[in-house]
Each structure stands twice: as C-alpha cells, then as structure tokens.
Design a protein around this motif. Structure first.
Motif, PDB file in Angstrom:
ATOM      1  N   UNK A 123       0.813  -1.210   0.000  1.00  0.00           N
ATOM      2  CA  UNK A 123       0.000   0.000   0.000  1.00  0.00           C
ATOM      3  C   UNK A 123       0.842   1.254   0.000  1.00  0.00           C
ATOM      4  N   UNK A 124       1.910   1.255   0.783  1.00  0.00           N
ATOM      5  CA  UNK A 124       2.769   2.430   0.860  1.00  0.00           C
ATOM      6  C   UNK A 124       3.532   2.653  -0.442  1.00  0.00           C
ATOM      7  N   UNK A 125       4.072   1.583  -1.016  1.00  0.00           N
ATOM      8  CA  UNK A 125       4.895   1.721  -2.217  1.00  0.00           C
ATOM      9  C   UNK A 125       4.084   2.114  -3.439  1.00  0.00           C
ATOM     10  N   UNK A 126       2.770   1.828  -3.452  1.00  0.00           N
ATOM     11  CA  UNK A 126       1.915   2.199  -4.584  1.00  0.00           C
ATOM     12  C   UNK A 126       1.081   3.439  -4.282  1.00  0.00           C
ATOM     13  N   UNK A 127       1.386   4.116  -3.176  1.00  0.00           N
ATOM     14  CA  UNK A 127       0.679   5.328  -2.763  1.00  0.00           C
ATOM     15  C   UNK A 127      -0.803   5.077  -2.536  1.00  0.00           C
ATOM     16  N   UNK A 128      -1.153   3.841  -2.155  1.00  0.00           N
ATOM     17  CA  UNK A 128      -2.535   3.497  -1.841  1.00  0.00           C
ATOM     18  C   UNK A 128      -2.741   3.598  -0.331  1.00  0.00           C
ATOM     19  N   UNK A 129      -3.990   3.449   0.082  1.00  0.00           N
ATOM     20  CA  UNK A 129      -4.295   3.563   1.502  1.00  0.00           C
ATOM     21  C   UNK A 129      -3.894   2.303   2.252  1.00  0.00           C
TER      22      UNK A 129
END
Length: 419
Positions: free
Chosen positions: A142-148
């Motif tokens: 989630x962090x690496x793809x800028x997702x929640x």
C-alpha cells in the motif's frame, strides 16, 4: 496513561520538532515502571511529562483523546504512539521524523513490528507468519503504490495537525487506529510505511487472549465499515477510484470476505459436499487457490515452511471466530464494543513478569473449553467418517485433521497458559 517527551533538544524536541510520546501500559502495575522511567529522565534535565487518567472511558481512544487535551500538546507537532509491550530502538525518532518534516503531505509514518517471542509456542509461530504477510502485502504494498493502508495502533508517528483535521480520536469502534487513518485518508493525507524501522513487541501466547484480540480487531473493522461506508461514498475530497479502492479492497475484501470465505468454503462447503454426492467442488476451489495462498505464505516465511500445514488448520479454526466477529460488527450485536486488553506474559521485556499476574488462581481445565468449537468438531467428524465409508475421494483426510484442530483449540490445549 500518557507520557509526553520533547526529546533531546530541550524545548524544541528531537531534530528541533516538538512532539509527544504516548505509551499505553497493559496493566496497572506497569504504570509504576513508566512513571519511574519518566522521573529518571526528568532528573537528567529532559522535558518529560507523565499523566494518568482515573477512568477507562473510551478505552485506548479515550486515553489518547484525553492526552491530547493537555496544554503542552499544543506546542508539539508530532505524536509517537507505543503500546506497553513495544520497545522502540533509541534511533526510532531519528529514522521516522524526517519523513514528516520534509513532506508536509504525510500524516503518518508506520514502522514494522518485530517479535521477541515467535518461537515461544506453535501459536506464536503461526501469528508471526500471518503478521509478516500482513506487513508485506497490506502495509508495504500500500505504501509503495501510494494506496491507503491502515494505522496499526502502535509503533507509528502522527502529525498532530492531521489528527485534528481528521476529527481526533474516536471511540465509536474498537479500532480507533483504523478509524483515524480512514478519516485522515479522506482528507487527502498520505501515509508512509518504513519496513526497515522495526519495533520489538510481544505476541499473545495465551489462546484466550489471542481470541479476544482477534475478536476486537475483526469486529471493530467490520463495524467501522458499516459506520463509514456512506461517508466514504459521499466525500468529495478524494477521487472515485480511491473511494472504490477503500470500500472494495480495504474493507470488503480484506475485512469481510477474507474472514468469511475461508470458513464457509473449507469448514462448511467441503464437509457438506461429502454428504451430498450431487455437489462437485471444482479443482480450483479445493486445490489451486489453497496452493497459491500457501505458496505466497511460504515464500514470505521460508524458514517456517514446515509449519504451513499447521498454519492452514489453525487459521481455519480462527476464521470460525473471525466470521462470528465480522457479523457481530456488521449487525452491531451485543459484544460489538467489547474491549478486553490483550494479556501478555512479559516476554517482551528484560524484566520478570509481574508477580500478580503469575499468582492468579488456577482455573479448572474444562473452564478453557469452547462449546461452539467442540460441536463443530463433532460435525466435521461425522462428515469425515461418512466420506471414509461411502465416499470415493480422500476429503476425509483433511476433514479429520481439521476436526482434530477444532478439538485442540476448543479444549484450550493451544498456546501457553498463565492461569
């Protein structure tokens, strides 16, 4: 209890940024240890505040909310949160604060959990495998793809202005951490997961404590989904894609389907199918999907690959509890807001466990039994025996093993016991 620390640089705090350090003790006896530590640092000239409230209203969310009301918090920019069994390294703030200081759009920096007692028993080994997968797939991806991704409630640093803009801590569910993260996300704030910053913690090794923890996490997430579904859809501050991701992937799939489907398929549908010859389960449901999931966990935990069969059986039993908790949360039934502190044995610290905890009177062995699990084990035994006698396949091998696991867990012979 709330401890606030401005850090190494007297008035301005670590790296020149004011902050608050929050630690939530699990037992009243540990408050003395926190207070003693604060006094030690105060004598060294550090600006340390120690606060204790006289009630449990709102539980952890209530404690955090009350802590934020102190006057000195208004001078701080960041809030670091740790549960009592978490032991951050001395350079924790040095490695997390820069993300917040250099990017004003970041509201939260979440560190990784590291476990001090994964080899204490088979149950803690299984928990480590599950949590390792959670951090790798949900948090890091989630962090690496800028997702929640959600806040884990501890081992993280928040920007106080983001907390205030999101509406502060709320005790409407038992997952105040996830609640705050969702509301902050709806305001457009970004989160960062830093996997190489690890904070030592203790896994619950007592089965009853683990059940309660899983009930609180699962029920709270489902209840939050019920309460925030409409709010997420109606918000205008994030894109439609982000809202669909949050509702479908984060809540529906991970917090509902992921608990209900394994139980229904592997503990209900497959056993029932042996009683009704007309039912034929496709190979992808019985072989391919379980194999794919197993491979994913095995790749993430190569040193624990020999525990995969135990992990599958135990997680199927826990899916039984998580499914009940999911529906309790979705339907807001009786124990929806039940909050019992997860009991730990003190393995995370170098000190001996609190004597009062170890001196509790021993309970009778049948007090540990769970009737629902034992009744379900009887159902599985009936299905397995029928398949052994009349069936043409070998489902009975799996069903017998699953029934035995339900008996082991249902009689409490799992994990360790401090009672």
């Amino acid at each position: 209890p709330l401890g606030a620390q401005d850090g190494e640089d007297e008035e301005r705090g670590l790296l020149g940024y004011p902050m608050v350090l929050v630690q939530i003790p699990m037992y009243n006896e540990r408050e003395d240890l926190v207070e003693l530590e604060c006094k030690i640092w105060a004598k060294k000239g550090k600006n340390v505040k120690y606060e204790v409230r006289n009630n449990r209203e709102g539980y952890k969310a209530g404690a955090l909310k009350e802590g934020m009301l102190h006057a000195y918090v208004q001078q701080c920019d960041f809030l670091a949160v740790f549960d009592a069994d978490f032991q951050p390294e001395p350079d924790f703030l040095m490695r997390t604060i820069p993300y917040l200081a250099r990017n004003p759009q970041i509201a939260l920096v979440q560190a990784r959990w590291e476990f001090v007692n994964p080899n204490e028993c088979l149950m803690t080994r299984i928990q480590k495998m599950t949590l390792d997968y959670h951090f790798k797939v949900e948090q890091e991806a989630g962090s690496s793809t800028f997702a929640f991704f959600g806040f884990n409630g501890t081992a993280g640093v928040w920007r106080i202005s983001a907390i205030k803009e999101a509406g502060g801590w709320d005790d409407r569910t038992t997952v105040e951490d996830m609640d705050l993260a969702v509301r902050a996300g709806l305001k457009g704030w970004k989160f960062v997961y830093v996997g190489d910053v690890k904070v030592k913690s203790e896994l619950p090794s007592n089965l009853k404590a683990y059940r309660r923890q899983q009930h609180r996490w699962t029920c709270g997430a489902a209840n939050l989904f019920r309460k925030m579904g409409a709010e997420i859809l109606l918000t205008k501050e994030v894109s439609l894609w982000w809202k669909l991701y949050l509702l479908y992937s984060f809540f529906l799939v991970r917090k509902v389907v992921a608990h209900v489907v394994p139980f229904v398929l592997y503990c209900v549908v497959i056993p029932f199918s042996v009683l009704i010859p007309e039912i034929k389960i496709p190979a992808w449901g019985v072989v391919y999907i379980p194999t794919a999931i197993t491979v994913l966990y095995a790749v993430r935990n190569p040193s624990s690959i020999h525990f995969i069969p135990f992990w599958i059986l135990f997680e199927n039993v826990m899916s039984f509890h998580r499914t009940k908790a999911t529906f309790i949360g979705l339907l807001e039934l009786g124990s929806v807001n039940e909050w019992v502190v997860t009991e730990k044995l003190g393995s995370a610290s170098n000190t001996k466990p609190v004597p009062q905890i170890l001196e509790r009177p021993r309970c009778r062995f049948w007090d540990r039994w769970t009737v629902s699990e034992l009744l379900f084990a009887v159902f599985l035994f009936v299905c397995a025996t029928y398949n052994l006698v009349y069936g043409s396949d070998f489902y009975f091998i799996y069903i017998y093993l699953q029934a035995i696991t339900f008996i082991i867990v249902g009689t409490g012979f799992c994990g360790t016991s401090n009672s």
